[in-house]
Design a protein around this motif. Structure first.
Motif, PDB file in Angstrom:
ATOM      1  N   LEU A   1       0.886  -1.266   0.241  1.00  0.00           N
ATOM      2  CA  LEU A   1      -0.060  -0.096   0.102  1.00  0.00           C
ATOM      3  C   LEU A   1       0.745   1.124  -0.130  1.00  0.00           C
ATOM      4  CD1 LEU A   1      -2.886  -0.972   2.526  1.00  0.00           C
ATOM      5  CD2 LEU A   1      -2.991  -0.656   0.244  1.00  0.00           C
ATOM      6  N   LEU A   2       2.185   1.129   0.693  1.00  0.00           N
ATOM      7  CA  LEU A   2       2.857   2.361   0.658  1.00  0.00           C
ATOM      8  C   LEU A   2       3.333   2.607  -0.534  1.00  0.00           C
ATOM      9  CD1 LEU A   2       4.549   1.758   4.271  1.00  0.00           C
ATOM     10  CD2 LEU A   2       3.159   3.670   3.659  1.00  0.00           C
ATOM     11  N   ARG A   3       3.331   1.596  -1.590  1.00  0.00           N
ATOM     12  CA  ARG A   3       3.882   1.728  -2.812  1.00  0.00           C
ATOM     13  C   ARG A   3       2.879   2.147  -3.920  1.00  0.00           C
ATOM     14  NH1 ARG A   3       8.066  -3.378  -2.897  1.00  0.00           N
ATOM     15  NH2 ARG A   3       9.833  -2.454  -1.790  1.00  0.00           N
ATOM     16  N   GLU A   4       1.671   2.029  -3.367  1.00  0.00           N
ATOM     17  CA  GLU A   4       0.396   2.137  -4.372  1.00  0.00           C
ATOM     18  C   GLU A   4      -0.593   3.197  -3.545  1.00  0.00           C
ATOM     19  OE1 GLU A   4       0.006   1.138  -7.139  1.00  0.00           O
ATOM     20  OE2 GLU A   4       1.730  -0.512  -7.452  1.00  0.00           O
ATOM     21  N   PRO A   5       0.044   4.373  -3.515  1.00  0.00           N
ATOM     22  CA  PRO A   5      -0.865   5.195  -2.861  1.00  0.00           C
ATOM     23  C   PRO A   5      -2.327   5.405  -3.384  1.00  0.00           C
ATOM     24  CG  PRO A   5       1.020   6.321  -4.163  1.00  0.00           C
ATOM     25  CD  PRO A   5       1.081   5.000  -3.988  1.00  0.00           C
ATOM     26  N   ALA A   6      -2.542   5.410  -4.568  1.00  0.00           N
ATOM     27  CA  ALA A   6      -4.014   5.374  -5.112  1.00  0.00           C
ATOM     28  C   ALA A   6      -4.794   4.435  -4.494  1.00  0.00           C
ATOM     29  CB  ALA A   6      -3.931   5.528  -6.576  1.00  0.00           C
ATOM     30  N   GLN A   7      -4.370   3.220  -4.459  1.00  0.00           N
ATOM     31  CA  GLN A   7      -5.151   2.262  -3.827  1.00  0.00           C
ATOM     32  C   GLN A   7      -5.243   2.237  -2.417  1.00  0.00           C
ATOM     33  OE1 GLN A   7      -4.402  -2.033  -5.391  1.00  0.00           O
ATOM     34  NE2 GLN A   7      -2.909  -0.870  -6.790  1.00  0.00           N
ATOM     35  N   LEU A   8      -4.087   2.726  -1.770  1.00  0.00           N
ATOM     36  CA  LEU A   8      -4.420   3.139  -0.145  1.00  0.00           C
ATOM     37  C   LEU A   8      -5.467   4.293   0.014  1.00  0.00           C
ATOM     38  CD1 LEU A   8      -3.642   3.158   2.753  1.00  0.00           C
ATOM     39  CD2 LEU A   8      -1.651   4.715   2.065  1.00  0.00           C
TER      40      LEU A   8
ATOM     41  N   PHE B   1      -3.559   2.613   8.891  1.00  0.00           N
ATOM     42  CA  PHE B   1      -3.581   3.666   7.884  1.00  0.00           C
ATOM     43  C   PHE B   1      -4.490   4.728   8.480  1.00  0.00           C
ATOM     44  CE2 PHE B   1      -1.117   0.555   5.664  1.00  0.00           C
ATOM     45  CZ  PHE B   1       0.183   1.261   4.957  1.00  0.00           C
ATOM     46  N   ALA B   2      -5.441   4.379   8.939  1.00  0.00           N
ATOM     47  CA  ALA B   2      -6.556   5.287   9.525  1.00  0.00           C
ATOM     48  C   ALA B   2      -5.591   6.224  10.314  1.00  0.00           C
ATOM     49  CB  ALA B   2      -7.769   4.734   9.928  1.00  0.00           C
ATOM     50  N   ALA B   3      -4.990   5.837  11.329  1.00  0.00           N
ATOM     51  CA  ALA B   3      -4.063   6.622  12.207  1.00  0.00           C
ATOM     52  C   ALA B   3      -2.908   7.528  11.547  1.00  0.00           C
ATOM     53  CB  ALA B   3      -3.415   5.726  13.327  1.00  0.00           C
ATOM     54  N   PHE B   4      -2.203   6.678  10.349  1.00  0.00           N
ATOM     55  CA  PHE B   4      -1.276   7.373   9.852  1.00  0.00           C
ATOM     56  C   PHE B   4      -1.423   7.344   8.283  1.00  0.00           C
ATOM     57  CE2 PHE B   4       0.528   5.583  13.886  1.00  0.00           C
ATOM     58  CZ  PHE B   4       0.836   6.847  14.426  1.00  0.00           C
ATOM     59  N   PRO B   5      -2.226   8.275   7.777  1.00  0.00           N
ATOM     60  CA  PRO B   5      -2.497   8.150   6.385  1.00  0.00           C
ATOM     61  C   PRO B   5      -1.398   9.057   5.561  1.00  0.00           C
ATOM     62  CG  PRO B   5      -3.887   9.908   7.397  1.00  0.00           C
ATOM     63  CD  PRO B   5      -3.134   9.260   8.578  1.00  0.00           C
ATOM     64  N   ASP B   6      -0.542   9.655   6.056  1.00  0.00           N
ATOM     65  CA  ASP B   6       0.453  10.292   5.449  1.00  0.00           C
ATOM     66  C   ASP B   6       1.620   9.405   5.550  1.00  0.00           C
ATOM     67  OD1 ASP B   6      -1.302  12.227   4.565  1.00  0.00           O
ATOM     68  OD2 ASP B   6      -0.829  13.264   6.423  1.00  0.00           O
ATOM     69  N   MET B   7       1.658   8.159   6.217  1.00  0.00           N
ATOM     70  CA  MET B   7       2.766   7.341   6.219  1.00  0.00           C
ATOM     71  C   MET B   7       3.569   7.218   4.803  1.00  0.00           C
ATOM     72  SD  MET B   7       3.256   3.504   7.524  1.00  0.00           S
ATOM     73  CE  MET B   7       1.828   3.744   8.764  1.00  0.00           C
ATOM     74  N   ARG B   8       5.141   7.221   4.956  1.00  0.00           N
ATOM     75  CA  ARG B   8       5.777   6.844   3.706  1.00  0.00           C
ATOM     76  C   ARG B   8       7.027   6.138   3.976  1.00  0.00           C
ATOM     77  NH1 ARG B   8       6.996  12.052   4.966  1.00  0.00           N
ATOM     78  NH2 ARG B   8       9.527  12.791   4.723  1.00  0.00           N
TER      79      ARG B   8
END
Length: 407
Positions: A255-262, A369-376
């Motif tokens: 998911l971190l590599r596919e932000p659109a799907q995240l 990911f709800a807690a950290f939606p901007d994680m990278r």
């Protein structure tokens, strides 16, 4: 992956130190659907394509019972290897027929889908607690595998098994060694000896004073012998923990590599169940799994397998088979319809823990990911160090930058 010439032709070496399991699997598929390989010194056939793996897993003349393995093949198994840990296990993993039903039955009553679904609020609380701990860490890169993917399934399976609180830390350390977790080479044989001694102590205590959890239930039912009980407990620990660690790690990395799907998942347009299933297909937590043995001479995809020969199921390869998944085979695409995968197995040995693994994946990734939606990812090389295992498929670490907490 190396090659070597033998009397049987070209034989691939399934290398635990391979830097790219999926590149190896692509080479295997190019060689054919059933390929002669060497796995930790043991020669076997590797089923590489989806249809072939499915046929192997359900074939009536391929058995997990080690008594069907030719003596020469068994003699090649080295102490301390992953192949030995798996092939000489006396739990339901390697049983067939009535013995398999007897060993599987008690676990099936615990891991059925209805009972597992009742655990959803509890797993959510565990995941939320881990998010709180992530938020409390110092600024900078955080290893998501170590601090999130690893402890959640560990805590889930330890509680379900009913390990006394005072013994949990030591049991967890020993099962990690037995499963080959960690960077440093260790004496797996000695770790298993100590683990079995500790489990024996727990079992004996529970005989006199029954408690909550699966171990106590197995003791009270009395259907398993001493060795069967210990092997079953170890199997549940490893299968219920390490493989789910890989699932959570691989899912987060994808998911971190596919932000659109995240973004679709966070917006509710993409079910987390679809994310979990696509992770299982595209980046299976298990790469190659031994063994099944031919009980007679047989033919699979035009290849003759002689009685007593061993066959390995290559789950990571089957999940990216273009014959099954078309042009999206090597691409993570949780939005596309999922035609099904084999990463939980198939047939009579289908993974009992599949409902629990799915639930942990769906709940934990959603909360994270709800807690950290901007994680990278913390750099272009983050999440690229392979496990170094012939069985498991994941990364040793997943360094990330969490970003601002929102949930």
């Amino acid at each position: 992956m190396d090659t070597a010439e033998t009397g049987a032709g070209v034989r691939f070496v399934l290398d635990p130190a391979s830097p790219d399991v999926h590149a190896d699997c692509a080479k295997l598929r190019e060689l054919g659907s059933l390929v002669p390989v060497e796995m930790e010194g043991v020669r076997a056939w590797a089923a590489t394509r989806h249809a072939t793996v499915a046929a192997v897993l359900a074939h009536p003349d391929l058995s997990r019972d080690i008594s069907h393995w030719d003596p020469e093949g068994r003699a090649e198994v080295r102490d301390g290897t992953a192949v030995r840990r798996i092939t000489f296990d006396t739990s339901m993993l390697n049983a067939e027929g009535e013995a398999h039903r007897r060993l599987r039955g008690p676990l099936a009553r615990v891991f059925n889908a209805r009972r597992v679904e009742e655990l959803r609020p509890w797993v959510a609380r565990l995941a939320a607690e881990r998010v709180d701990r992530l938020a409390a860490l110092p600024p900078g890169p955080v290893d998501l595998r170590e601090h999130f993917a690893y402890p959640i399934p560990r805590d889930v399976i330890t509680e379900l098994m009913g390990i006394p609180p005072g013994m949990r830390s030591e049991v967890n350390e020993l099962t990690d060694v037995a499963a080959g977790v960690g960077d440093t080479p260790v004496d797996v044989t000695e770790a298993r000896r100590v683990l079995y001694g500790l489990l024996t102590e727990i079992v004996e205590d529970l005989r006199g004073a029954p408690g909550p959890g699966l171990i106590s239930a197995l003791v009270q039912e009395g259907e398993l012998t001493g060795r069967e009980l210990l092997d079953t407990v170890e199997l549940v620990f490893i299968a219920g923990h390490v493989t789910t660690v890989n699932l959570l790690t691989n899912g987060a990395r994808a998911l971190l590599r596919e932000p659109a799907q995240l973004a679709l998942a966070l917006g509710g347009e993409l079910p987390w169940s679809a994310v979990v299933d696509e992770t299982m297909r595209w980046d299976s937590p298990i790469a190659h799994f031994p063994m099944r043995y031919a009980v007679r001479d047989l033919e699979i995809d035009g290849v003759r397998v002689r009685r007593g020969e061993a066959v390995v199921a290559c789950f990571a390869s089957a999940g990216r088979d273009p014959e099954r998944y078309g042009e999206r085979a090597c691409r993570f695409d949780a939005v596309a319809p999922q035609p099904g995968h084999l990463s939980f197995g198939h047939g009579r040995h289908f993974c009992l823990g599949a409902p629990l693994a799915r639930l942990e994946g769906e709940v934990s990734l959603a909360i994270l990911f709800a807690a950290f939606p901007d994680m990278r990812l913390a750099g272009p090389d983050a999440g690229t160090r392979p496990l170094g295992s012939v069985l498991g498929n994941s990364t040793r670490s997943l360094p990330v930058l969490l970003g601002e907490r929102r949930g």
